[in-house]
Design a protein around this motif. Structure first.
Motif, short mmCIF file in Angstrom:
data_model
loop_
_atom_site.label_atom_id
_atom_site.label_comp_id
_atom_site.label_asym_id
_atom_site.label_seq_id
_atom_site.Cartn_x
_atom_site.Cartn_y
_atom_site.Cartn_z
N SER A 16 38.54 20.82 31.23
CA SER A 16 38.70 21.04 32.78
C SER A 16 39.24 22.68 33.04
O SER A 16 39.78 22.89 33.73
CB SER A 16 38.79 20.43 34.07
OG SER A 16 40.51 20.45 33.40
N ASP A 17 39.83 23.50 32.04
CA ASP A 17 40.30 24.52 31.85
C ASP A 17 40.52 26.16 31.33
O ASP A 17 40.94 25.94 30.62
CB ASP A 17 42.39 24.35 31.69
CG ASP A 17 43.45 23.52 32.65
OD1 ASP A 17 42.32 23.20 33.78
OD2 ASP A 17 44.11 23.23 32.16
N CYS A 18 38.39 25.51 31.29
CA CYS A 18 38.37 26.70 30.86
C CYS A 18 38.61 28.51 31.47
O CYS A 18 38.42 29.20 32.38
CB CYS A 18 36.72 26.64 30.83
SG CYS A 18 35.23 28.50 30.16
N ASP A 19 38.86 29.43 30.70
CA ASP A 19 39.63 30.40 31.08
C ASP A 19 38.51 31.73 30.44
O ASP A 19 38.33 31.53 29.50
CB ASP A 19 41.17 30.28 30.78
CG ASP A 19 42.12 30.20 31.27
OD1 ASP A 19 42.43 29.92 32.52
OD2 ASP A 19 42.40 28.59 30.13
N CYS A 20 38.20 32.71 31.53
CA CYS A 20 37.46 33.05 31.08
C CYS A 20 37.64 34.72 30.73
O CYS A 20 38.61 34.65 32.30
CB CYS A 20 35.72 33.09 31.75
SG CYS A 20 34.60 31.73 31.28
N GLY A 21 37.25 35.53 30.73
CA GLY A 21 37.79 36.97 30.89
C GLY A 21 39.03 37.43 29.82
O GLY A 21 39.55 38.58 30.83
N CYS A 44 33.09 28.58 33.63
CA CYS A 44 34.79 29.42 33.99
C CYS A 44 34.67 28.33 34.98
O CYS A 44 34.37 28.06 36.54
CB CYS A 44 34.35 29.74 34.27
SG CYS A 44 33.23 32.13 32.87
N ASP A 45 36.10 28.18 34.65
CA ASP A 45 36.74 27.39 35.95
C ASP A 45 37.95 27.84 36.35
O ASP A 45 38.60 28.04 36.97
CB ASP A 45 37.59 26.23 35.25
CG ASP A 45 36.73 25.50 34.53
OD1 ASP A 45 36.70 24.11 35.76
OD2 ASP A 45 37.14 24.27 33.40
N PHE A 46 38.01 29.57 35.52
CA PHE A 46 38.90 30.49 35.65
C PHE A 46 38.64 31.55 35.32
O PHE A 46 38.20 31.42 34.26
CB PHE A 46 40.51 30.24 34.87
CG PHE A 46 41.13 28.95 35.94
CD1 PHE A 46 41.36 28.56 37.14
CD2 PHE A 46 41.35 27.58 34.79
CE1 PHE A 46 42.00 27.43 37.68
CE2 PHE A 46 41.55 26.59 35.68
CZ PHE A 46 41.77 26.79 37.01
N TRP A 83 40.75 33.10 49.41
CA TRP A 83 39.64 31.76 48.39
C TRP A 83 40.72 32.17 46.78
O TRP A 83 40.26 33.01 46.30
CB TRP A 83 38.63 31.34 48.60
CG TRP A 83 38.32 30.13 47.37
CD1 TRP A 83 37.91 30.57 46.56
CD2 TRP A 83 38.24 28.96 48.05
NE1 TRP A 83 37.21 28.73 46.07
CE2 TRP A 83 37.95 28.26 47.16
CE3 TRP A 83 38.90 28.23 49.16
CZ2 TRP A 83 38.02 26.62 46.75
CZ3 TRP A 83 39.37 26.72 49.94
CH2 TRP A 83 38.31 26.28 48.11
N THR A 84 41.19 31.54 46.41
CA THR A 84 42.37 31.68 44.73
C THR A 84 41.61 31.12 43.98
O THR A 84 41.89 31.16 43.06
CB THR A 84 43.89 31.68 45.38
OG1 THR A 84 44.17 30.59 44.85
CG2 THR A 84 43.79 32.70 46.13
N CYS A 85 40.53 29.81 44.69
CA CYS A 85 40.08 29.53 43.52
C CYS A 85 38.81 29.11 42.90
O CYS A 85 38.49 30.00 43.56
CB CYS A 85 40.78 27.51 43.32
SG CYS A 85 41.96 26.70 44.27
N THR A 86 38.24 28.79 42.16
CA THR A 86 36.79 29.16 41.40
C THR A 86 36.25 28.97 42.57
O THR A 86 36.31 28.01 43.54
CB THR A 86 36.56 28.18 40.20
OG1 THR A 86 37.12 27.57 39.13
CG2 THR A 86 34.97 28.36 40.07
N GLY A 87 34.96 29.94 42.70
CA GLY A 87 34.26 29.77 44.33
C GLY A 87 33.14 28.52 44.12
O GLY A 87 33.42 28.02 45.22
#
Length: 134
Positions: A16-21, A44-46, A83-87
């Motif tokens: 649940s911590d898939c970091d993208c970019g 992407c989670d983040f 909003w700072t979390c995943t959309g």
């Protein structure tokens, strides 16, 4: 080599911590995620900008494979710019707390400040949008 985000975000062994970019694929992204700055993929989670900072990941109003800074979701999908979390977490039937703005799924019983806790919270997030214990 090639990882541009905070080292502790890489391969946390938590799917649940898939970091993208982040320059290279995060092993936490079982379906690959994406690697380009501000990229977007459904897994992407983040999402991260060119400095490695977490930015809002949005599934709405995006060009496939590209997530521009802020994603313009505040105009077209009613996701507040704060909003700072995943959309996709916004108004998704779980009460997400600490995301910089109130989640409508909380029915005014949650909280929005990063690191906050409230009885209604299903998930809580820190200042970088990462999950913490509620």
């Amino acid at each position: 080599p090639g990882w541009t985000c905070q080292a502790s975000y890489y391969n946390t062994t938590d799917t649940s911590d898939c970091d993208c970019g982040c320059g290279i694929a995060d092993p936490d992204c079982q379906s690959g995620g994406c690697t380009g700055t501000l990229c977007y993929a459904a897994t992407c989670d983040f999402c991260h900008d060119s400095t490695g900072a977490v930015v809002t990941c949005c599934a709405c109003n995006h060009t496939e494979g590209v997530c521009d800074d802020g994603c313009a979701c505040d105009d077209d999908c009613n996701i507040p710019p704060s909003w700072t979390c995943t959309g996709t977490y916004y108004f998704d039937n779980s009460c997400d707390c600490g995301c910089g703005a109130a989640d409508p799924a909380c029915d005014d019983s949650g909280c929005s400040s990063p690191g906050c806790h409230a009885t209604a919270c299903t998930y809580c997030y820190d200042i970088d949008g990462y999950p913490i214990d509620c």
